[in-house]
Design an enzyme around this catalytic site. Structure first.
Site, mmCIF file in Angstrom:
data_model
loop_
_atom_site.group_PDB
_atom_site.id
_atom_site.type_symbol
_atom_site.label_atom_id
_atom_site.label_comp_id
_atom_site.label_asym_id
_atom_site.label_seq_id
_atom_site.Cartn_x
_atom_site.Cartn_y
_atom_site.Cartn_z
ATOM 1 N N ASP A 153 30.943 41.380 32.132
ATOM 2 C CA ASP A 153 30.637 42.794 32.351
ATOM 3 C C ASP A 153 31.828 43.727 32.173
ATOM 4 O O ASP A 153 31.869 44.818 32.723
ATOM 5 C CB ASP A 153 30.078 42.956 33.772
ATOM 6 C CG ASP A 153 30.941 42.217 34.803
ATOM 7 O OD1 ASP A 153 32.140 42.030 34.531
ATOM 8 O OD2 ASP A 153 30.408 41.842 35.870
ATOM 9 N N HIS A 176 41.781 43.592 43.053
ATOM 10 C CA HIS A 176 42.052 44.432 41.879
ATOM 11 C C HIS A 176 40.962 45.448 41.549
ATOM 12 O O HIS A 176 41.079 46.201 40.587
ATOM 13 C CB HIS A 176 42.243 43.540 40.647
ATOM 14 C CG HIS A 176 40.978 42.894 40.161
ATOM 15 N ND1 HIS A 176 40.072 43.544 39.363
ATOM 16 C CD2 HIS A 176 40.458 41.674 40.389
ATOM 17 C CE1 HIS A 176 39.062 42.736 39.105
ATOM 18 N NE2 HIS A 176 39.265 41.594 39.714
ATOM 19 N N GLU A 217 26.877 34.541 31.082
ATOM 20 C CA GLU A 217 26.890 35.059 32.468
ATOM 21 C C GLU A 217 25.998 36.307 32.576
ATOM 22 O O GLU A 217 26.411 37.375 33.034
ATOM 23 C CB GLU A 217 28.304 35.367 32.966
ATOM 24 C CG GLU A 217 28.417 35.432 34.485
ATOM 25 C CD GLU A 217 29.815 35.810 34.973
ATOM 26 O OE1 GLU A 217 30.224 36.970 34.833
ATOM 27 O OE2 GLU A 217 30.512 34.923 35.479
ATOM 28 N N GLU A 219 31.240 47.760 36.253
ATOM 29 C CA GLU A 219 30.677 46.502 35.727
ATOM 30 C C GLU A 219 29.155 46.426 35.823
ATOM 31 O O GLU A 219 28.499 45.857 34.948
ATOM 32 C CB GLU A 219 31.312 45.304 36.445
ATOM 33 C CG GLU A 219 32.777 45.053 36.073
ATOM 34 C CD GLU A 219 33.758 45.945 36.819
ATOM 35 O OE1 GLU A 219 33.317 46.763 37.667
ATOM 36 O OE2 GLU A 219 34.970 45.853 36.554
ATOM 37 N N ARG A 267 38.502 48.327 40.598
ATOM 38 C CA ARG A 267 38.658 49.762 40.359
ATOM 39 C C ARG A 267 37.979 50.608 41.436
ATOM 40 O O ARG A 267 38.501 51.649 41.826
ATOM 41 C CB ARG A 267 38.047 50.140 38.994
ATOM 42 C CG ARG A 267 39.027 50.063 37.847
ATOM 43 C CD ARG A 267 38.366 50.444 36.529
ATOM 44 N NE ARG A 267 39.225 50.076 35.418
ATOM 45 C CZ ARG A 267 40.093 50.903 34.823
ATOM 46 N NH1 ARG A 267 40.187 52.151 35.199
ATOM 47 N NH2 ARG A 267 40.852 50.471 33.826
ATOM 48 N N HIS A 294 47.748 41.373 40.740
ATOM 49 C CA HIS A 294 47.209 41.809 39.446
ATOM 50 C C HIS A 294 48.173 42.812 38.823
ATOM 51 O O HIS A 294 48.835 43.570 39.539
ATOM 52 C CB HIS A 294 45.842 42.455 39.724
ATOM 53 C CG HIS A 294 44.984 42.671 38.512
ATOM 54 N ND1 HIS A 294 45.233 43.638 37.579
ATOM 55 C CD2 HIS A 294 43.859 42.033 38.097
ATOM 56 C CE1 HIS A 294 44.297 43.603 36.636
ATOM 57 N NE2 HIS A 294 43.455 42.635 36.922
HETATM 58 C C1 UD1 Z 1 39.373 44.630 34.078
HETATM 59 C C2 UD1 Z 1 37.846 44.776 34.039
HETATM 60 C C3 UD1 Z 1 37.211 44.170 35.269
HETATM 61 C C4 UD1 Z 1 37.692 42.746 35.503
HETATM 62 C C5 UD1 Z 1 39.211 42.727 35.515
HETATM 63 C C6 UD1 Z 1 39.708 41.325 35.640
HETATM 64 C C7 UD1 Z 1 36.882 46.741 32.957
HETATM 65 C C8 UD1 Z 1 36.539 48.158 33.065
HETATM 66 N N1 UD1 Z 1 37.514 46.201 34.000
HETATM 67 O O1 UD1 Z 1 39.847 45.418 35.153
HETATM 68 O O2 UD1 Z 1 35.805 44.164 35.116
HETATM 69 O O3 UD1 Z 1 37.194 42.313 36.741
HETATM 70 O O4 UD1 Z 1 39.706 43.273 34.293
HETATM 71 O O5 UD1 Z 1 41.056 41.291 35.988
HETATM 72 O O6 UD1 Z 1 36.629 46.131 31.960
HETATM 73 N N2 UD1 Z 1 47.571 45.293 32.957
HETATM 74 C C9 UD1 Z 1 48.738 44.816 32.415
HETATM 75 N N3 UD1 Z 1 48.737 43.567 31.844
HETATM 76 C C10 UD1 Z 1 47.653 42.773 31.834
HETATM 77 C C11 UD1 Z 1 46.466 43.238 32.415
HETATM 78 C C12 UD1 Z 1 46.432 44.501 32.970
HETATM 79 O O7 UD1 Z 1 49.754 45.484 32.419
HETATM 80 O O8 UD1 Z 1 47.726 41.649 31.320
HETATM 81 C C13 UD1 Z 1 47.535 46.640 33.544
HETATM 82 C C14 UD1 Z 1 47.642 47.738 32.464
HETATM 83 O O9 UD1 Z 1 48.406 48.805 32.981
HETATM 84 C C15 UD1 Z 1 46.173 48.161 32.289
HETATM 85 C C16 UD1 Z 1 45.675 48.035 33.704
HETATM 86 O O10 UD1 Z 1 46.292 46.852 34.211
HETATM 87 O O11 UD1 Z 1 46.047 49.478 31.771
HETATM 88 C C17 UD1 Z 1 44.188 47.981 33.870
HETATM 89 O O12 UD1 Z 1 43.575 47.017 33.021
HETATM 90 P P1 UD1 Z 1 41.987 47.134 32.711
HETATM 91 O O13 UD1 Z 1 41.590 45.997 31.877
HETATM 92 O O14 UD1 Z 1 41.648 48.508 32.226
HETATM 93 O O15 UD1 Z 1 41.327 47.052 34.125
HETATM 94 P P2 UD1 Z 1 41.339 45.946 35.220
HETATM 95 O O16 UD1 Z 1 41.473 46.688 36.489
HETATM 96 O O17 UD1 Z 1 42.304 44.891 34.908
HETATM 97 N N1 UDP Z 2 43.175 33.806 38.276
HETATM 98 C C1 UDP Z 2 44.306 33.270 37.669
HETATM 99 N N2 UDP Z 2 45.533 33.640 38.115
HETATM 100 C C2 UDP Z 2 45.714 34.515 39.136
HETATM 101 C C3 UDP Z 2 44.565 35.077 39.748
HETATM 102 C C4 UDP Z 2 43.313 34.708 39.279
HETATM 103 O O1 UDP Z 2 44.187 32.462 36.738
HETATM 104 O O2 UDP Z 2 46.856 34.791 39.497
HETATM 105 C C5 UDP Z 2 41.849 33.449 37.757
HETATM 106 C C6 UDP Z 2 40.838 33.005 38.785
HETATM 107 O O3 UDP Z 2 40.888 31.605 38.978
HETATM 108 C C7 UDP Z 2 39.512 33.435 38.177
HETATM 109 C C8 UDP Z 2 39.889 34.639 37.361
HETATM 110 O O4 UDP Z 2 41.292 34.612 37.197
HETATM 111 O O5 UDP Z 2 39.010 32.463 37.283
HETATM 112 C C9 UDP Z 2 39.461 35.888 38.060
HETATM 113 O O6 UDP Z 2 40.023 36.979 37.436
HETATM 114 P P1 UDP Z 2 40.016 38.413 38.091
HETATM 115 O O7 UDP Z 2 40.006 38.313 39.573
HETATM 116 O O8 UDP Z 2 41.110 39.168 37.434
HETATM 117 O O9 UDP Z 2 38.647 39.027 37.532
HETATM 118 P P2 UDP Z 2 37.139 39.009 38.056
HETATM 119 O O10 UDP Z 2 36.704 37.600 38.200
HETATM 120 O O11 UDP Z 2 37.108 39.768 39.340
HETATM 121 O O12 UDP Z 2 36.410 39.726 36.987
#
Ligand code: UD1
Ligand code: UDP
Length: 412
Positions: free
Chosen positions: A133, A250, A155, A169, A252, A282
């Protein structure tokens, strides 16, 4: 590939030297070319959880060598995605590199939709696969729909019935559900949700969640409670006489008050001298600012960089329980017999709650602290929650998914 087949065809007719070929041989060659025109499926993903849940699907599809499987990563996440690609040994065929620091949903969606659209125009696949999602999954499905390419949704059918929890999501997955013609529901509950939305039964398959495939593949490699990462090893040694609570956060929709409350609750829990918190934070700057500010001075709260998947699985195995707002962790912790307190008001994964291993504790400071204390102090309560339940699958979801995709591609 249809196009390559056509190109070879033209070459054969254009080149005079080929004209002595008997029609039979040409037919034979064309047949060979046709057999080379493998149907193309492109698997699109961009964030850490999508990569974890799709690497077993990519592997299963690649084993079916009569299908050309391409992976397109959007890199909505960069470092956290690359951690999984490294572990899973996947080299993407396309990398759109869309991540920007602190990206907002409008600009992220725009970059994803145009980037994926251009890539699909180049690949011209017969099918697109998306998972879950995220913005990547939603834009992947939408870009495919704009090109009338059928979409498989891994999923499928998770619903909280609240469009702001989780945000965005819940709407993302409903959009994908409207577009997809193959809905891979992890459980009967998610399949029932799809049926309620009038999705034809023939388009739904209950496959189990591919996260269990990923977990089993990884847990098999990290046999026993061994911790691979030296930093994590050192932290666990330092806290050997304390109960370890694993933490992730993490979402939003929790930015602002929600995360501030969660941080305050974590501080209260850490005031006990019998616990230590291990918190891989995160990379989202909105999360890091609040958490480092609120907890950075506490000796028994180890805030560390995101762990790669095998080491996170080690943390799951070694903790007493998990405090999380993550989706994936709600599925993994029950499979490993670890209680999980879910810091959300609703969940689209009621199976863990029904099984008794997961409990919704919202984002209010007092309730989070009270439920954590209950798990720490009430042995019977702990043991009741710590039963290993795995309502999410048997580790063969990816093969089921690949079989169905395969059958649909070879039928067309
Ligand atoms: C995203 C997904 C969320 C998912 C989550 C898993 C959307 C809208 N959100 O949220 O559904 O649960 O990922 O973790 O699709 N960033 C880094 N490096 C990384 C990853 C993130 O620097 O490797 C930082 C960046 O500043 C980026 C910010 O995190 O702009 C947000 O990343 P984004 O993918 O937009 O949203 P998440 O909160 O990570
Ligand atoms: N995870 C990981 N390293 C971490 C934290 C989480 O590999 O430091 C894995 C965790 O086992 C799970 C996935 O990341 O499989 C969950 O990701 P996240 O919580 O970012 O996203 P969500 O599941 O909420 O979409």
């Amino acid at each position: 590939m249809a196009d390559q087949g056509a190109a070879v065809n033209i070459q054969l007719y254009d080149a005079g030297s080929y004209q002595f070929f008997s029609q039979k041989l040409i037919d034979g060659l064309l047949m060979t070319d046709i057999s080379k025109t493998d149907p193309k499926v492109v698997v699109i993903f961009g964030t850490r959880p999508e990569a974890i849940k799709l690497f077993p699907v990519v592997r299963a599809l690649m084993q079916r060598t009569h299908i050309e499987t391409l992976s397109c990563v959007t890199a909505q996440h960069r470092e956290m995605l690359d951690q999984v690609l490294d572990i899973a040994d996947i080299t993407p065929d396309f990398d759109l590199n869309v991540m920007r620091a602190d990206q907002n949903l409008d600009e992220l969606t725009a970059r994803l939709l145009t980037g994926i659209g251009q890539t699909l125009d180049e690949i011209k696949p017969q099918r697109v696969v998306v998972q879950g999602d995220t913005a990547t999954a939603m834009c992947g499905a939408l870009a495919a729909y704009y090109r009338k390419i059928p979409v498989s949704h891994v999923e499928a059918g998770l619903r909280s019935y609240n469009i702001y929890h989780p945000w965005p999501e819940e709407v993302n997955r409903k959009i994908i559900g409207t577009i997809a013609d193959q809905h891979f529901a992890p459980t009967e509950t998610s399949a029932a949700a799809l049926r309620k939305e009038n999705i034809a039964d023939t388009q739904i398959a209950v496959t189990g969640n591919t996260v269990i495939d990923a977990l089993l593949i990884t847990a098999d490699k990290t046999k026993g409670p061994d911790i691979l990462d030296p930093e994590l090893q050192q932290i666990c040694r330092k806290f050997a006489d304390r109960k370890i609570i694993g933490v992730t956060s993490h979402r939003r929709e929790n930015f602002g008050d929600g995360l501030t409350n969660i941080a305050a609750a974590l501080r209260d829990i850490a005031s006990r001298d019998d616990v230590a918190l291990i918190f891989p934070v995160h990379l989202n700057p909105n999360v890091r600012a609040i958490m480092y500010d609120a907890l950075g001075d506490l000796e028994n709260v180890a805030m560390i960089e995101p762990l790669d998947y095998p080491n996170f699985v080690s943390l799951l195995k070694n903790c007493t329980f998990m405090l999380t707002d993550s989706g994936g962790v709600q599925e993994e912790a029950p499979a490993l017999g670890k209680p999980v307190l879910v810091m959300r008001d609703t969940t689209e994964r009621p199976e863990g709650v029904a099984a008794g291993t997961a409990k919704l504790v919202g984002t209010e400071r007092q309730l989070i602290v009270a439920e954590a204390n209950k798990l720490l102090d009430d042995k019977d309560h702990y043991l009741a929650m710590a039963q290993a339940h795995n309502p999410f699958g048997d580790g063969h979801a990816s093969d089921r998914i690949a079989d169905i995709i395969d059958a649909s591609l070879t039928a067309t």
